[in-house]
Design an enzyme around this catalytic site. Sequence first.
Site, PDB file in Angstrom:
ATOM      1  N   VAL A  64       0.769  -1.273  -0.085  1.00 33.41           N
ATOM      2  CA  VAL A  64       0.003   0.050   0.025  1.00 33.41           C
ATOM      3  C   VAL A  64       0.683   1.226   0.010  1.00 33.41           C
ATOM      4  O   VAL A  64       0.230   2.319  -0.281  1.00 33.41           O
ATOM      5  CB  VAL A  64      -0.876  -0.062   1.122  1.00 33.41           C
ATOM      6  CG1 VAL A  64      -1.908  -1.121   1.261  1.00 33.41           C
ATOM      7  CG2 VAL A  64      -0.302  -0.095   2.602  1.00 33.41           C
ATOM      8  N   SER A 143      -5.830   3.972  15.762  1.00 32.46           N
ATOM      9  CA  SER A 143      -5.533   3.457  17.025  1.00 32.46           C
ATOM     10  C   SER A 143      -5.737   4.210  18.274  1.00 32.46           C
ATOM     11  O   SER A 143      -5.776   5.574  17.967  1.00 32.46           O
ATOM     12  CB  SER A 143      -4.243   3.028  17.129  1.00 32.46           C
ATOM     13  OG  SER A 143      -3.608   2.483  18.362  1.00 32.46           O
ATOM     14  N   TYR A 163       4.818   4.880  15.940  1.00 31.01           N
ATOM     15  CA  TYR A 163       3.455   4.494  15.747  1.00 31.01           C
ATOM     16  C   TYR A 163       2.244   5.307  16.214  1.00 31.01           C
ATOM     17  O   TYR A 163       1.297   5.635  15.213  1.00 31.01           O
ATOM     18  CB  TYR A 163       3.296   3.132  16.683  1.00 31.01           C
ATOM     19  CG  TYR A 163       2.006   2.348  16.306  1.00 31.01           C
ATOM     20  CD1 TYR A 163       1.622   1.382  15.034  1.00 31.01           C
ATOM     21  CD2 TYR A 163       0.973   2.411  17.403  1.00 31.01           C
ATOM     22  CE1 TYR A 163       0.508   0.944  14.932  1.00 31.01           C
ATOM     23  CE2 TYR A 163      -0.218   1.739  17.106  1.00 31.01           C
ATOM     24  CZ  TYR A 163      -0.429   1.068  15.804  1.00 31.01           C
ATOM     25  OH  TYR A 163      -1.610   0.412  15.712  1.00 31.01           O
ATOM     26  N   SER A 166       1.841   8.066  13.277  1.00 30.89           N
ATOM     27  CA  SER A 166       1.378   7.477  12.258  1.00 30.89           C
ATOM     28  C   SER A 166      -0.097   7.349  12.344  1.00 30.89           C
ATOM     29  O   SER A 166      -0.737   7.627  11.296  1.00 30.89           O
ATOM     30  CB  SER A 166       2.076   6.158  12.051  1.00 30.89           C
ATOM     31  OG  SER A 166       1.592   5.071  12.628  1.00 30.89           O
ATOM     32  N   LYS A 167      -0.459   6.794  13.526  1.00 33.96           N
ATOM     33  CA  LYS A 167      -2.182   6.726  13.732  1.00 33.96           C
ATOM     34  C   LYS A 167      -2.521   7.993  13.859  1.00 33.96           C
ATOM     35  O   LYS A 167      -3.919   8.260  13.716  1.00 33.96           O
ATOM     36  CB  LYS A 167      -2.463   5.855  14.959  1.00 33.96           C
ATOM     37  CG  LYS A 167      -2.030   4.301  14.284  1.00 33.96           C
ATOM     38  CD  LYS A 167      -2.520   3.825  13.191  1.00 33.96           C
ATOM     39  CE  LYS A 167      -2.195   2.131  13.162  1.00 33.96           C
ATOM     40  NZ  LYS A 167      -2.893   1.962  11.834  1.00 33.96           N
TER      41      LYS A 167
END
Length: 258
Positions: A64, A143, A163, A166-167
């Site tokens: 992706v 998340s 992380y 990114s979320k």
Amino acid sequence: MATFDNRFDQKVAIVTGAGSGIGKAAAERLLAEGASVLALDIDDAGLSALPLDQPTFKSTLCDVSNASECIARVNDALDQFGRLDIVINSAGITARSLGDNAGFEEKWDTVIRVNLKGTMLMCHAAVPVLQRMGGGAIVNLASVMGLVGYDPSLPLSDGFSPYPPSKGGVLQVTRDLGARLAKENIRVNAVCPGFAYTNLTQNLADSPETHQALIKMHPMGRLGQPEEIANVILFLASDEASFVTGAAWTVDGGYTAA
């Protein structure tokens, strides 16, 4: 588990990250409830375990984070099923996925590239098609870590984990697209799971100390199951959520409320 027979009859869905965890649960539920599904993953082994013997189900490899692959897979859905109505962006990784030998910058770039850029690229490829179809639904997997930071008592971040950013970025993609596309009958929403039993959390569940600490952080006294997250994904993808867009839905056993 309750299902809604034919809730997605005549609908066509793309599901990324469909080879495992939440993406797999969502793809299987969509299929069971009448949708035609194109399942995408970078992991061939995961895709091989999916129900390939059904005419309304196809699967293929997809990175992706590569724009041309996202465009090609959207075209595959049109070629295979004649239309596109739903996109579930579930593909994602954590820095833990890359192992201890990966450096800080490699982990940062890879997680941002897959989680944030990958979500944006698949949306960018799909939206023109949804516009031609007269509408549709996009559900992005974010998340609770896009809403809050890691608890400092957990051995999961030194404050520089890629992380949560990114979320958090996925949530902003969701809000911006949701506002922009609302009048075009394209709804864009995000699901924010708490800690659930997936391949991304397997190493946490394997550590008794970390596992118990995570359980205590969820007021319901347990971690989630992929199917429980998929329940909310399917609601947001369905016509039942016709007045819901640009929203972030927490499915976290009370994690962010505690």
